[in-house]
Enzyme design. Structure first.
Site, short mmCIF file in Angstrom:
data_model
loop_
_atom_site.label_atom_id
_atom_site.label_comp_id
_atom_site.label_asym_id
_atom_site.label_seq_id
_atom_site.Cartn_x
_atom_site.Cartn_y
_atom_site.Cartn_z
N HIS A 67 -10.12 -5.32 -3.65
CA HIS A 67 -8.83 -5.69 -3.07
C HIS A 67 -9.00 -5.94 -1.58
O HIS A 67 -9.92 -5.43 -0.95
CB HIS A 67 -7.75 -4.63 -3.34
N ASN A 72 0.85 -1.18 0.00
CA ASN A 72 0.00 0.00 0.00
C ASN A 72 0.89 1.24 0.00
O ASN A 72 1.78 1.37 0.84
CB ASN A 72 -0.90 -0.01 1.23
#
Length: 162
Positions: free
Chosen positions: A119, A49
């Protein structure tokens, strides 16, 4: 007043945001390292991320562009969750967290930053990783740079797809 320096954040503030989906192919314009992709299977991928909650915050996404969980085939769903399990196992060996937040935000209203491509977040957690900084300064401290995290974690993922 004490200052916390994070010069790499300036890049996010001033750079033009790329068009398209962060999880979808870029026609070879950027390497997996540049895109923070750690691992691929035939049906999914693992990515760091770019705006992590903690060190090692991973995202697992199906390769097929979809926001609809119901549209995933049985094979895609199985591959996705096998990959989540692999991520948790690798993070456990690499960083020994005390726990995990593993979850899906479906839609903007649920907090999805990327709401058009499903996701799953895999967020390692340590006892005491939340502290006064978030409350007092609206600030989260992530001590490891993204490329350093990629360099440390990428070799731990299998190079051969299952």
């Amino acid at each position: 007043m004490e200052r916390v320096w994070a010069p790499w954040r300036m890049e996010y503030l001033v750079d033009e945001k790329p068009a398209g989906c962060i999880f979808c192919p870029t026609n070879g314009q950027a390497s997996d390292r540049d895109r923070l992709i750690l691992h691929r299977t035939p049906l999914s991928l693992v990515m760091l991320n770019r705006y992590p909650y903690t060190n090692g915050h991973l995202m697992v996404a199906p390769l097929r562009h979809t926001a609809d969980m119901d549209s995933l085939s049985e094979a895609e769903m199985l591959d996705l969750f096998r990959t989540v399990r692999l991520c948790r196992s690798i993070l456990q060996d690499a960083a020994s967290p005390n726990g995990y937040n593993i979850g899906i935000n479906l839609g903007k209203a649920a907090g999805a930053g990327v709401d058009d491509h499903l996701h799953i977040h895999v967020v390692p957690r340590w006892n005491g990783d939340t502290n006064f900084m978030g409350v007092v300064a609206d600030l989260r401290i992530v001590p490891e740079g993204l490329l350093a995290a990629w360099d440390r974690l990428a070799p731990l993922f299998p190079r051969e797809t299952p």
